[in-house]
Design a protein around this motif. Sequence first.
Motif, short mmCIF file in Angstrom:
data_model
loop_
_atom_site.label_atom_id
_atom_site.label_comp_id
_atom_site.label_asym_id
_atom_site.label_seq_id
_atom_site.Cartn_x
_atom_site.Cartn_y
_atom_site.Cartn_z
N GLY A 199 0.79 -1.42 -0.03
CA GLY A 199 0.10 -0.07 -0.13
C GLY A 199 0.75 1.15 -0.06
O GLY A 199 0.58 2.15 -0.76
N ARG A 200 2.00 1.40 0.92
CA ARG A 200 2.73 2.61 0.86
C ARG A 200 3.34 2.82 -0.49
O ARG A 200 3.58 3.90 -1.02
CB ARG A 200 4.09 2.25 1.96
N ARG A 201 3.75 1.52 -1.15
CA ARG A 201 4.41 1.90 -2.46
C ARG A 201 3.70 2.49 -3.46
O ARG A 201 3.84 3.02 -4.40
CB ARG A 201 5.10 0.44 -2.90
N LEU A 202 2.35 1.67 -3.39
CA LEU A 202 1.56 2.14 -4.39
C LEU A 202 0.82 3.59 -4.26
O LEU A 202 0.75 4.32 -5.05
CB LEU A 202 -0.07 1.36 -4.33
N ALA A 203 0.85 4.02 -2.89
CA ALA A 203 0.66 5.31 -2.55
C ALA A 203 1.40 6.27 -3.22
O ALA A 203 1.15 7.41 -3.63
CB ALA A 203 0.38 5.69 -1.07
N ALA A 204 2.89 5.87 -2.93
CA ALA A 204 3.85 6.77 -3.75
C ALA A 204 3.57 7.16 -5.37
O ALA A 204 3.93 7.95 -5.78
CB ALA A 204 5.29 6.03 -3.64
N ARG A 205 2.83 6.14 -5.90
CA ARG A 205 2.34 6.57 -7.33
C ARG A 205 1.05 7.27 -7.47
O ARG A 205 0.61 7.58 -8.72
CB ARG A 205 2.33 5.27 -8.24
N LEU A 206 0.57 7.65 -6.46
CA LEU A 206 -0.69 8.32 -6.54
C LEU A 206 -0.85 9.81 -6.13
O LEU A 206 -1.96 10.20 -5.68
CB LEU A 206 -2.03 7.35 -6.04
N GLY A 207 0.31 10.29 -5.76
CA GLY A 207 0.25 11.65 -5.02
C GLY A 207 -0.38 12.65 -6.17
O GLY A 207 -0.93 13.74 -5.50
N HIS A 208 -0.52 12.51 -7.57
CA HIS A 208 -1.06 13.32 -8.28
C HIS A 208 -2.71 13.46 -8.09
O HIS A 208 -3.47 14.25 -8.57
CB HIS A 208 -0.96 13.19 -9.88
N LEU A 209 -3.17 12.51 -7.27
CA LEU A 209 -4.63 12.62 -6.90
C LEU A 209 -5.06 13.06 -5.54
O LEU A 209 -6.04 13.11 -5.04
CB LEU A 209 -5.32 10.90 -6.95
N THR A 210 -3.81 13.60 -4.84
CA THR A 210 -4.41 14.18 -3.74
C THR A 210 -5.37 15.46 -4.20
O THR A 210 -5.19 16.29 -4.71
CB THR A 210 -3.10 14.90 -2.92
N GLY A 211 -6.32 15.62 -3.05
CA GLY A 211 -7.36 16.53 -3.22
C GLY A 211 -8.56 16.47 -2.59
O GLY A 211 -8.83 15.13 -2.23
N PRO A 212 -9.41 17.23 -2.33
CA PRO A 212 -10.67 16.96 -1.49
C PRO A 212 -11.77 16.14 -2.27
O PRO A 212 -12.73 15.89 -1.55
CB PRO A 212 -11.07 18.49 -1.39
N ASP A 213 -11.36 15.94 -3.74
CA ASP A 213 -12.63 15.39 -4.40
C ASP A 213 -12.11 13.87 -4.50
O ASP A 213 -13.15 12.94 -5.32
CB ASP A 213 -13.07 15.93 -5.72
N THR A 214 -11.32 13.47 -3.79
CA THR A 214 -10.82 11.94 -4.14
C THR A 214 -11.23 11.21 -2.95
O THR A 214 -11.22 11.44 -1.79
CB THR A 214 -9.21 11.89 -3.99
N VAL A 215 -11.74 9.93 -3.29
CA VAL A 215 -12.35 9.13 -2.08
C VAL A 215 -11.41 7.72 -2.59
O VAL A 215 -11.37 7.34 -3.98
CB VAL A 215 -13.71 8.76 -2.31
N ILE A 216 -10.93 6.97 -1.76
CA ILE A 216 -10.52 5.69 -1.86
C ILE A 216 -11.49 4.60 -1.50
O ILE A 216 -11.97 4.63 -0.24
CB ILE A 216 -9.03 5.56 -1.10
N VAL A 217 -11.75 3.65 -2.24
CA VAL A 217 -12.74 2.61 -2.21
C VAL A 217 -11.92 1.25 -2.44
O VAL A 217 -11.36 0.97 -3.22
CB VAL A 217 -13.82 2.56 -3.17
N ALA A 218 -12.03 0.38 -1.20
CA ALA A 218 -11.25 -0.78 -0.94
C ALA A 218 -12.15 -2.03 -1.60
O ALA A 218 -13.35 -1.83 -0.98
CB ALA A 218 -10.66 -0.85 0.13
N LEU A 219 -11.53 -3.13 -1.89
CA LEU A 219 -12.32 -4.13 -2.02
C LEU A 219 -11.91 -5.09 -0.90
O LEU A 219 -10.67 -5.48 -0.68
CB LEU A 219 -11.86 -5.07 -3.41
N PRO A 220 -12.78 -5.42 0.07
CA PRO A 220 -12.60 -6.48 1.08
C PRO A 220 -12.45 -7.93 0.58
O PRO A 220 -13.19 -8.17 -0.38
CB PRO A 220 -13.89 -6.19 2.08
#
Length: 356
Positions: free
Chosen positions: A18-39
Amino acid sequence: MHVTGTHFTHFADRTEAGRRLAARLGHLTGPDTVIVALPRGGVPVAAEVAAALGAPLDICVIRKLGVPYQPELGMGAIGEGGVRVLNDEVIRFSAVTDEQLAEVERRERAELQRRARRYRGDRPPADLRGRTVVVVDDGIATGSTARAACRIVRKHGAARVVLAVPVAPADWTERLGEVADELVCVDTPSPFYAIGEFYADFSQTEDEEVLRLLAEAGGDPPAANTGVDRELLLPVAGVGLAGRLTVPAGARGVVVFAHGSGSGRHSPRNRHVAEYLNRTGLATLLFDLLTEDEEPDRRNVFDVTLLGGRLTAVARRLGAAEGGPDTVVPETRDLPLGLFGASTGAAAALHTAAEL
């Protein structure tokens, strides 16, 4: 569609992934972003992404609609809010009737609602309308679940859908390019046989971990107006049973937790339930029905007479049932008693209810 990925190295576990994936998603930082996980496996990965992006974390509970005589073959999927995605080609090829489809959906809808209640509790689903939704799982194999998830969040109003995973087959973009606006993957190794081969630790994610991560991401506050919150050692029948007593100011009653199947006072699920009860003005006692020395013997876990006898003795020590002053826990004196039983603990709770 934008695609990112690199060369492969193993992940220690889902948290590192998750940490390594997050490093590739920094361009999505913003108030309109929601993270949805598959349990369930996607939740530890998504929790790291949500923390890094400062975004809310939710889940997408999905149930596959399997062909009646070949359940492993998916003819569609359903999600919360009555969303349904069908594969018309599979339905035609398999000659599934409307009645058969309705029966499968009825059964799977009931299971979906049960799981959603278990994971989300009283939290409403996140509002996805007009937002960028990042769908996260711990990896892609066939891609059928991820495809359904992307379509479901789109039907819930997502303006932009990003599918993000730590690992996927090299051809994943060909399989899933049409369901997402952006595909992000840390590594796409070849050959690819199973997601688990690329994790040093790919042990099953338990419900307790899912509940804990969702609660932490949701910022659940601690119990309000806690008058007492302390560890106890309860002497019962020659052994000492460890427990955690929490009594909010002005408590209206006390609920004793009877854990089953070896679970104890540290269970994230039971602690989450206890914190909710504390916020509503109820005291709670979470304690271990077995000592550390007794737990390895599985016979003790299913000895309802033993468990019930101990639960009854503890209830009396709370002062919620008959007993002398030397057996009373002062903080719970005269409070009405409730029992919360799970698994074999439920049998112990019935034993105690009858005994008292």
